[in-house]
Design a protein around this motif. Sequence first.
Motif, PDB file in Angstrom:
ATOM      1  N   ILE A  32       0.829  -1.210   0.000  1.00  0.00           N
ATOM      2  CA  ILE A  32       0.000   0.000   0.000  1.00  0.00           C
ATOM      3  C   ILE A  32       0.863   1.259   0.000  1.00  0.00           C
ATOM      4  O   ILE A  32       0.665   2.166  -0.817  1.00  0.00           O
ATOM      5  CB  ILE A  32      -0.932   0.011   1.229  1.00  0.00           C
ATOM      6  CG1 ILE A  32      -1.896  -1.183   1.171  1.00  0.00           C
ATOM      7  CG2 ILE A  32      -1.717   1.317   1.314  1.00  0.00           C
ATOM      8  CD1 ILE A  32      -2.680  -1.388   2.452  1.00  0.00           C
ATOM      9  N   ASP A  46       2.945   2.568  -3.155  1.00  0.00           N
ATOM     10  CA  ASP A  46       2.021   2.539  -4.284  1.00  0.00           C
ATOM     11  C   ASP A  46       2.642   3.131  -5.548  1.00  0.00           C
ATOM     12  O   ASP A  46       2.332   2.712  -6.656  1.00  0.00           O
ATOM     13  CB  ASP A  46       0.740   3.312  -3.928  1.00  0.00           C
ATOM     14  CG  ASP A  46      -0.355   3.117  -4.953  1.00  0.00           C
ATOM     15  OD1 ASP A  46      -0.692   1.960  -5.215  1.00  0.00           O
ATOM     16  OD2 ASP A  46      -0.845   4.124  -5.491  1.00  0.00           O
ATOM     17  N   LYS A  92      -3.485  -8.703  -3.789  1.00  0.00           N
ATOM     18  CA  LYS A  92      -3.836  -7.580  -2.926  1.00  0.00           C
ATOM     19  C   LYS A  92      -4.739  -6.581  -3.662  1.00  0.00           C
ATOM     20  O   LYS A  92      -5.614  -5.964  -3.074  1.00  0.00           O
ATOM     21  CB  LYS A  92      -2.561  -6.858  -2.457  1.00  0.00           C
ATOM     22  CG  LYS A  92      -1.638  -7.689  -1.596  1.00  0.00           C
ATOM     23  CD  LYS A  92      -2.276  -8.127  -0.300  1.00  0.00           C
ATOM     24  CE  LYS A  92      -1.321  -8.885   0.600  1.00  0.00           C
ATOM     25  NZ  LYS A  92      -0.780 -10.109   0.006  1.00  0.00           N
ATOM     26  N   GLU A  93      -4.515  -6.435  -4.974  1.00  0.00           N
ATOM     27  CA  GLU A  93      -5.276  -5.464  -5.757  1.00  0.00           C
ATOM     28  C   GLU A  93      -6.673  -5.973  -6.110  1.00  0.00           C
ATOM     29  O   GLU A  93      -7.632  -5.206  -6.132  1.00  0.00           O
ATOM     30  CB  GLU A  93      -4.517  -5.132  -7.054  1.00  0.00           C
ATOM     31  CG  GLU A  93      -3.245  -4.337  -6.852  1.00  0.00           C
ATOM     32  CD  GLU A  93      -3.515  -2.863  -6.595  1.00  0.00           C
ATOM     33  OE1 GLU A  93      -4.593  -2.387  -6.958  1.00  0.00           O
ATOM     34  OE2 GLU A  93      -2.640  -2.203  -6.007  1.00  0.00           O
TER      35      GLU A  93
END
Length: 299
Positions: A182, A185, A236-237
């Motif tokens: 995160i 990014d 994760k996305e």
Amino acid sequence: MEQIVNLDSVAQYNAIRGVETLHPLVSVMDLNGLHPMGTRRYHFNLYAIYLKELKCGEMRYGRNLYDYQEGTLVFIAPGQMLQIERRPDAPASPKGWALVFHPDLIKGTPLGRHMPDYSFFSYDANEALHLSEKERQIVVDCFVKIQYELGHAIDKHSKTLITSNIELLLNYCLRFYDRQFITRDDAHQGVLEKFESLLNNYFNSGKARENGLPAVGWCAGQLNLSANYFSDLIRKETGKSAHEHIQARVIDLAKEKMYDDSKSVSEIAYELGFKYPQHFTRLFKQRVGSTPNEYRTLN
């Protein structure tokens, strides 16, 4: 020819660092004041975790330098090659921590069964774990607990306590990597979009018929990422693995092609990269709930 040092035992690694071997299968050490690893290539048959707290040298994995700075964790798995390159301005003594353990330590333990979950041991050179100060302290605390156990007389509890603390450390690293996905990014920006574009170009260019379905490793390589890091990032996305993402794209394309009555199911399967049409039919039914012919009839 460049010398390669095979690190087969914990005692061998300890000898290089100049420390006593307290346990034949595991060692943890504060690197301050210890012997630095010489400038050469090392083939690890051990697991190793390094906490780098000072740029005392460069670690090269494959052809790339590790992306590390102060407060960075580096993970090495058995079978991997690491090259140490001493910086001209490097201090005489390294600074940081190192944990090394033999694969035999975790055999038959909960950690041994879950070791494949820690995919970051196969991340590439530019995917090291960067720690905040609070995270660094948690990691050091884990090292200190393992060090305490190694200083304790070996008893029936030793193996459980040592492997449990290693597992605790690795579980924290899973959390910290989730945070890094995160907070870094900028480094990951557009990976999903590039992945989609890569798949579109692959299928539209006819490469699937010629080369088969695109593999996760191939896609990761095209995006300059390791396969494991790429898969974890996509999960994760999107909540799905990269492999699942590829399969979903294949099914979407297959549905579109079903409306062309001039093509048989077998022809569509070959166009999408399947070597055997029955494999395509099986995947289609798993994902859609009906066979390709049933879907074509219904629509």
